[in-house]
Write a protein that holds these residues in place. Structure first.
Motif, mmCIF file in Angstrom:
data_model
loop_
_atom_site.group_PDB
_atom_site.id
_atom_site.type_symbol
_atom_site.label_atom_id
_atom_site.label_comp_id
_atom_site.label_asym_id
_atom_site.label_seq_id
_atom_site.Cartn_x
_atom_site.Cartn_y
_atom_site.Cartn_z
ATOM 1 N N TYR A 1 0.810 -1.213 0.000
ATOM 2 C CA TYR A 1 0.000 0.000 0.000
ATOM 3 C C TYR A 1 0.851 1.275 0.000
ATOM 4 O O TYR A 1 0.427 2.302 -0.526
ATOM 5 C CB TYR A 1 -0.946 -0.014 1.204
ATOM 6 N N GLY A 2 2.027 1.207 0.593
ATOM 7 C CA GLY A 2 2.902 2.386 0.572
ATOM 8 C C GLY A 2 3.220 2.819 -0.845
ATOM 9 O O GLY A 2 3.191 4.017 -1.172
ATOM 10 N N ALA A 3 3.540 1.837 -1.727
ATOM 11 C CA ALA A 3 3.822 2.167 -3.126
ATOM 12 C C ALA A 3 2.572 2.653 -3.840
ATOM 13 O O ALA A 3 2.632 3.544 -4.695
ATOM 14 C CB ALA A 3 4.397 0.938 -3.839
ATOM 15 N N VAL A 4 1.427 2.074 -3.475
ATOM 16 C CA VAL A 4 0.159 2.511 -4.085
ATOM 17 C C VAL A 4 -0.114 3.970 -3.735
ATOM 18 O O VAL A 4 -0.511 4.776 -4.586
ATOM 19 C CB VAL A 4 -1.000 1.612 -3.594
ATOM 20 N N ILE A 5 0.111 4.336 -2.465
ATOM 21 C CA ILE A 5 -0.113 5.713 -2.025
ATOM 22 C C ILE A 5 0.834 6.674 -2.748
ATOM 23 O O ILE A 5 0.420 7.732 -3.238
ATOM 24 C CB ILE A 5 0.081 5.825 -0.498
ATOM 25 N N ALA A 6 2.105 6.299 -2.817
ATOM 26 C CA ALA A 6 3.094 7.184 -3.438
ATOM 27 C C ALA A 6 2.782 7.438 -4.907
ATOM 28 O O ALA A 6 3.119 8.495 -5.449
ATOM 29 C CB ALA A 6 4.487 6.584 -3.286
ATOM 30 N N ARG A 7 2.122 6.495 -5.546
ATOM 31 C CA ARG A 7 1.795 6.652 -6.970
ATOM 32 C C ARG A 7 0.809 7.799 -7.181
ATOM 33 O O ARG A 7 0.891 8.514 -8.181
ATOM 34 C CB ARG A 7 1.209 5.331 -7.483
ATOM 35 N N GLN A 8 -0.171 7.904 -6.302
ATOM 36 C CA GLN A 8 -1.136 9.019 -6.320
ATOM 37 C C GLN A 8 -1.892 9.173 -7.629
ATOM 38 O O GLN A 8 -2.176 10.290 -8.058
ATOM 39 C CB GLN A 8 -0.436 10.344 -5.996
ATOM 40 N N ASP A 9 -2.220 8.071 -8.293
ATOM 41 C CA ASP A 9 -3.035 8.246 -9.499
ATOM 42 C C ASP A 9 -4.492 8.464 -9.094
ATOM 43 O O ASP A 9 -4.860 8.293 -7.927
ATOM 44 C CB ASP A 9 -2.857 7.057 -10.465
ATOM 45 N N PRO A 10 -5.358 8.884 -10.024
ATOM 46 C CA PRO A 10 -6.738 9.256 -9.654
ATOM 47 C C PRO A 10 -7.556 8.128 -9.037
ATOM 48 O O PRO A 10 -8.560 8.391 -8.379
ATOM 49 C CB PRO A 10 -7.341 9.704 -10.991
ATOM 50 N N SER A 11 -7.143 6.873 -9.251
ATOM 51 C CA SER A 11 -7.928 5.755 -8.722
ATOM 52 C C SER A 11 -7.588 5.438 -7.271
ATOM 53 O O SER A 11 -8.229 4.578 -6.658
ATOM 54 C CB SER A 11 -7.696 4.504 -9.580
ATOM 55 N N THR B 1 4.755 -9.430 -6.677
ATOM 56 C CA THR B 1 5.300 -8.711 -7.830
ATOM 57 C C THR B 1 4.221 -7.914 -8.547
ATOM 58 O O THR B 1 4.402 -7.520 -9.698
ATOM 59 C CB THR B 1 5.937 -9.707 -8.818
ATOM 60 N N LEU B 2 3.086 -7.691 -7.878
ATOM 61 C CA LEU B 2 2.000 -6.910 -8.471
ATOM 62 C C LEU B 2 2.488 -5.536 -8.883
ATOM 63 O O LEU B 2 3.181 -4.863 -8.133
ATOM 64 C CB LEU B 2 0.853 -6.748 -7.457
ATOM 65 N N ASP B 3 2.145 -5.139 -10.079
ATOM 66 C CA ASP B 3 2.562 -3.831 -10.594
ATOM 67 C C ASP B 3 1.746 -2.756 -9.916
ATOM 68 O O ASP B 3 0.620 -2.474 -10.279
ATOM 69 C CB ASP B 3 2.355 -3.776 -12.117
ATOM 70 N N THR B 4 2.313 -2.154 -8.877
ATOM 71 C CA THR B 4 1.594 -1.120 -8.133
ATOM 72 C C THR B 4 1.765 0.224 -8.781
ATOM 73 O O THR B 4 1.223 1.200 -8.288
ATOM 74 C CB THR B 4 2.107 -1.053 -6.684
#
Length: 529
Positions: free
Chosen positions: A263-273, A526-529
């Motif tokens: 989730y940390g990588a997901v947050i850092a990405r900050q895309d609209p979804s 290895t999910l592409d976050t």
């Protein structure tokens, strides 16, 4: 007016013989002193001594027994404790705030705050500051909190005495004299009125900041750009929920732990979804158990603080959700999602089919009413149909026609299939029909079939097994043998066979599941976050 006592008027300053309680009682209206006892107090007596009794009980903070003593000894006013309590209820005279009074205060203050007005509040002429409201909301019992929520939501009709009581509640702009605190403090404890209001303001800041800082991009036609991903961070959370349902508790928790680590990588990405996926994941966890949802909110609150800092809108949002009680959480999340989708579309456009999928996901998580989802999709379709034409002259026109057809499908689903006993069968058929054409819709249909299979009572055991077998094959072809959606179908098939007594077949699928599991976990890692 005929009274039960003989009186003489007293309008001068109190004499030395008068008691302290008499001397300190406000004399806004002429008071009268009895000369002799002539029976228990009547209505006229209560009316004449109302100001005196109120001053003793509230302003001087005397107990009821002390008030009775003073009124008996100094005013020859005789009434039982029960008579006082009945009269206090009639007057709305209570030292402690009541649920209906707090509800009215919150409504009035909320309406004024919404238009930028500060407030000072009075109940029966007594000033009620924010600290006192905070104290009430912190200490209120679960039963009183439930009563307060019911009054705010309109589910409970107030009694006549309560209605009369709130007529004496006033919220107005503070006087210009300097006060220690000109702007009322925000309420510390959550309630169904203020929590969504604060969250919506945070959402507006978040969306505005994302566009101002160019974190989100749009096309020349103002379409918001989303990253191209075959599956999202939300998918393993949906899989974990189904694993819990099918008895694979250890695997479900392991999948969640890995997902949380990502989730940390997901947050850092900050895309609209990001926010949509996060809140829909919260919905899946709420259906798996309140403890999981609470853990996820706490985790998100900490991660957003680490990644963005304590003043970032997403962190502030999770701080608010962290303080929400279970009764208001689902409603608040639904309002947050609706507000986010509306705010994004002020300066950009969202694909109608994306909105339709989100609305259905919100519906599945009880974040939205069926009628609301139907209305939103009808509006989307009406707007889209003004731009479609048959036959399509261009590729863009063909795409619009395809979107309109998909919206009609979603809308028909809401009217004809949602929560119906055949919904799982229809979801499986949609999975079979969309394979190879729309991977995201195929995933959505797969999870929708798994979610609704237990409640689709028109789907018998043998048909359910057949649907799961065929769905397993489709998912293997479309997503791969070791995809989390594929093994979730496998787990559901094993559980179904076991429950209908086909233990030998169930054991074979269980062994297959355990063989694939480690590779599934590696795939999630290895999910592409």
């Amino acid at each position: 007016m005929t009274l039960s006592h003989s009186y003489q008027d007293v309008t001068q300053q109190p004499s030395p013989a008068m008691t302290t309680s008499q001397a300190t009682t406000p004399q806004a209206t002429p008071q009268i002193t009895p000369l002799k006892y002539n029976g228990p107090a009547k209505d006229g007596d209560w009316a004449n001594y109302r100001d005196t009794i109120t001053a003793l009980y509230l302003d001087q903070n005397k107990s009821l027994k002390e008030v009775m003593r003073v009124m008996r000894e100094d005013y020859y006013f005789f009434a039982t404790e029960k008579m006082y309590k009945i009269r206090f209820n009639k007057w709305g005279l209570h030292k402690k705030l009541r649920a209906h009074q707090v509800a009215e205060l919150l409504v009035q203050r909320g309406k004024r705050a919404a238009v930028g007005k500060t407030s000072v509040s009075f109940v029966h002429g007594r000033k009620i500051d924010s600290d006192r409201l905070n104290t009430y909301l912190r200490r209120v019992s679960p039963a009183r909190r439930k009563e307060l929520m019911a009054i705010l939501s309109g589910r409970v009709e107030m009694a006549g005495t309560s209605k009369r009581s709130i007529e004496d509640i006033i919220c107005r702009t503070p006087s210009p004299e300097p006060e220690p605190e000109l702007v009322p403090r925000r309420l510390d404890a959550p309630d169904s009125l203020r929590l969504p209001e604060e969250c919506i303001q945070i959402i507006q800041n978040y969306v505005g900041g994302a566009f101002d800082m160019s974190l989100w991009q749009t096309t020349g036609d103002k379409d918001l750009v989303f990253p191209s991903r075959g599956k999202t961070w939300l998918d393993p959370v949906s899989s974990a929920r189904q694993l819990f349902v099918n008895g694979f508790t250890e695997q479900g928790f392991r999948m969640l732990r890995i997902t949380f680590d990502d989730y940390g990588a997901v947050i850092a990405r900050q895309d609209p979804s990001l926010l949509v996926e996060t809140l829909l994941a919260l919905g899946a966890l709420l259906q798996s158990g309140p403890g999981l949802a609470e853990s996820f909110i706490n985790y998100s609150c900490g991660m957003t603080r680490i990644v963005f800092g304590p003043r970032h809108p997403l962190h502030l949002l999770f701080v608010r959700l962290k303080s929400a009680d279970p009764c208001s959480l689902s409603r608040s999340v639904g309002l947050i999602l609706e507000s986010f989708l509306q705010e994004v579309q002020v300066d950009s456009r969202l694909k109608p089919t994306y909105l339709a999928t989100v609305y259905r996901a919100m519906l599945n998580s009880d974040f939205m009413e069926v009628s609301t989802a139907q209305r939103y999709m009808q509006n989307l379709l009406a707007d889209l149909e003004t731009r479609v034409s048959e036959p399509a002259a261009t590729a863009a026109q063909a795409a619009l026609n395809q979107d309109a057809a998909m919206l009609r499908h979603h809308l028909a689903w809401l009217f004809d299939l949602h929560n119906k006993p055949t919904e799982a069968r229809a979801a499986a058929e949609m999975l079979f029909a969309t394979q190879g054409e729309d991977a995201r819709l195929a995933r959505f249909s797969c999870y929708n079939m798994l979610r609704t299979l237990p409640s689709s009572h028109d789907v018998g055991h043998e048909e359910a097994v057949a649907l799961l077998r065929r769905s397993l094959g489709v998912c293997e072809d479309l997503f791969g043998r070791h995809d989390n959606a594929t093994v979730t179908v496998l787990a559901s098939l094993q559980n179904k066979l076991r429950r209908i007594g086909r233990e030998h077949e169930a054991a074979g699928f269980r062994a297959d599941f355990e063989t694939r599991w480690n590779e599934v976990v590696d795939g999630i890692n290895t999910l592409d976050t």
